[in-house]
Design an enzyme around this catalytic site. Structure first.
Site, PDB file in Angstrom:
ATOM      1  N   GLU A  41       0.857  -1.194   0.000  1.00 28.09           N
ATOM      2  CA  GLU A  41       0.000   0.000   0.000  1.00 28.09           C
ATOM      3  C   GLU A  41       0.894   1.246   0.000  1.00 28.09           C
ATOM      4  OE1 GLU A  41      -1.918   0.654   3.816  1.00 28.09           O
ATOM      5  OE2 GLU A  41      -3.574   1.750   2.901  1.00 28.09           O
ATOM      6  N   LYS A 114      -9.700   1.618  -2.021  1.00 24.42           N
ATOM      7  CA  LYS A 114      -9.860   1.117  -0.639  1.00 24.42           C
ATOM      8  C   LYS A 114     -11.241   1.448  -0.080  1.00 24.42           C
ATOM      9  CE  LYS A 114      -7.214   1.164   3.737  1.00 24.42           C
ATOM     10  NZ  LYS A 114      -6.139   1.870   4.469  1.00 24.42           N
ATOM     11  N   CYS A 157      -4.979  -3.293   3.072  1.00 27.15           N
ATOM     12  CA  CYS A 157      -4.656  -3.010   4.476  1.00 27.15           C
ATOM     13  C   CYS A 157      -5.836  -3.156   5.451  1.00 27.15           C
ATOM     14  CB  CYS A 157      -4.016  -1.618   4.551  1.00 27.15           C
ATOM     15  SG  CYS A 157      -3.091  -1.309   6.074  1.00 27.15           S
TER      16      CYS A 157
END
Ligand code: KGT
Length: 286
Positions: A41, A114, A157
């Protein structure tokens, strides 16, 4: 069996420094015979404030980081999966935290934004972070896409804490789920390996988690521990945790590379030996 390379780096606010780290990993991946490279990321940069992050953010057509990786992918015929930042459309005070797949022609052919933002307060033992101050969240689980390693499902993440999107990706046909990350040290110690193994066990898929490792700036340190997990839940390979490094190494920010043979037979075998027949007559299907 296809060899995957998974990179561990320490991004700073210098995009050229970060690109140089990633280019070194491209060359190491090619030397090792890998057929794809997975990077963490925010590989393009990790800034020390939302304002700095906004000021560094560029469209992929202008970003020297992304263009450099596209060129490296093309020259080496190596697909690259990498987490970056991108401006919103239309441009705003926020930016996007995205994951792109650059194919071996150097073209960006898939993109995921995300979904879950990291808004936590771990004081006094850890950091306080409010990702939603500077990041616009995505609004869809994207269809897994075919690659040399099978169908790849994308998450990033903090998304790791939510089983739903991983289960959704499995139902959409994923063989591999990726979690490029920049985990904090305290939450990494508590949850990182356990969550990754849980997601692999639940989805009976390979899990590839490229991680940021080390000190990015005076405020931020990432946990490291890049891991690849088999569909059985076993750890196939891993790299250093930041706590394994001495402070000199932490500051030297040496990029590191893990290579693992990804075997799609393992996906089939695991799903055949432990069939997970869902009771969607009792609870909703995801
Ligand atoms: O800031 C950037 O530019 C890149 N983004 C990140 O590093 C993000 C948001 S701050 N980090 C996480 O999601 C860590 C999650 C985590 O540590 C946990 O779930 O425990």
């Amino acid at each position: 069996m296809v060899l995957a390379a998974v990179g561990q780096i320490c991004s700073t606010a210098s995009m050229m420094h970060n690109l140089a780290q990633c280019q070194r990993l491209v060359h190491r991946a090619v030397e090792a015979g890998a057929k794809a490279l997975f990077l963490p990321e925010a590989s393009d940069y990790i800034a020390s404030s939302p304002a700095e992050s906004l000021s560094l953010c560029q469209d992929v057509t202008k970003s020297l980081f992304v263009r450099g990786l596209q060129q490296a992918a093309r020259e080496n015929r190596l697909p690259i999966n990498v987490g970056i930042h991108e401006p919103t459309e239309p441009p705003s005070k926020k930016i996007k935290n995205t994951l792109i797949w650059i194919d071996k022609e150097g073209d960006i052919v898939h993109r995921y934004q995300k979904l879950h933002l990291f808004d936590i307060d771990l004081r006094p033992d850890g950091p306080r972070m409010k990702e939603s101050d500077s990041i616009e969240s995505g609004s869809e689980v994207t269809q897994p896409y075919p690659s040399v390693l099978g169908n790849v499902g994308s998450l990033i993440c903090f998304d790791l804490r939510f089983p739903e999107p991983a289960l959704r990706l499995r139902r959409l046909g994923a063989d591999v789920v990726v979690y490029p990350s920049a985990f904090t040290v305290p939450t990494g110690k508590l949850h990182w390996e356990i969550l990754l193994r849980a997601r692999a066990i639940e989805t009976q898929s390979w899990v590839i988690a490229a991680a940021q490792c080390g000190r990015h700036n005076e405020k931020r340190v990432s946990f490291g521990d890049t891991i690849v997990i088999k569909p059985t839940g076993e750890v196939a390979g891993r790299l250093d945790r930041v706590e394994d490094l001495n402070s000199e190494e932490e500051n030297a920010r040496k990029p590191d590379l893990l290579t693992v043979d990804i075997d799609l037979e393992a996906v089939k075998d695991t799903r055949r030996t432990i069939p997970l027949q869902r009771r969607t007559d009792v609870y909703p299907e995801i």
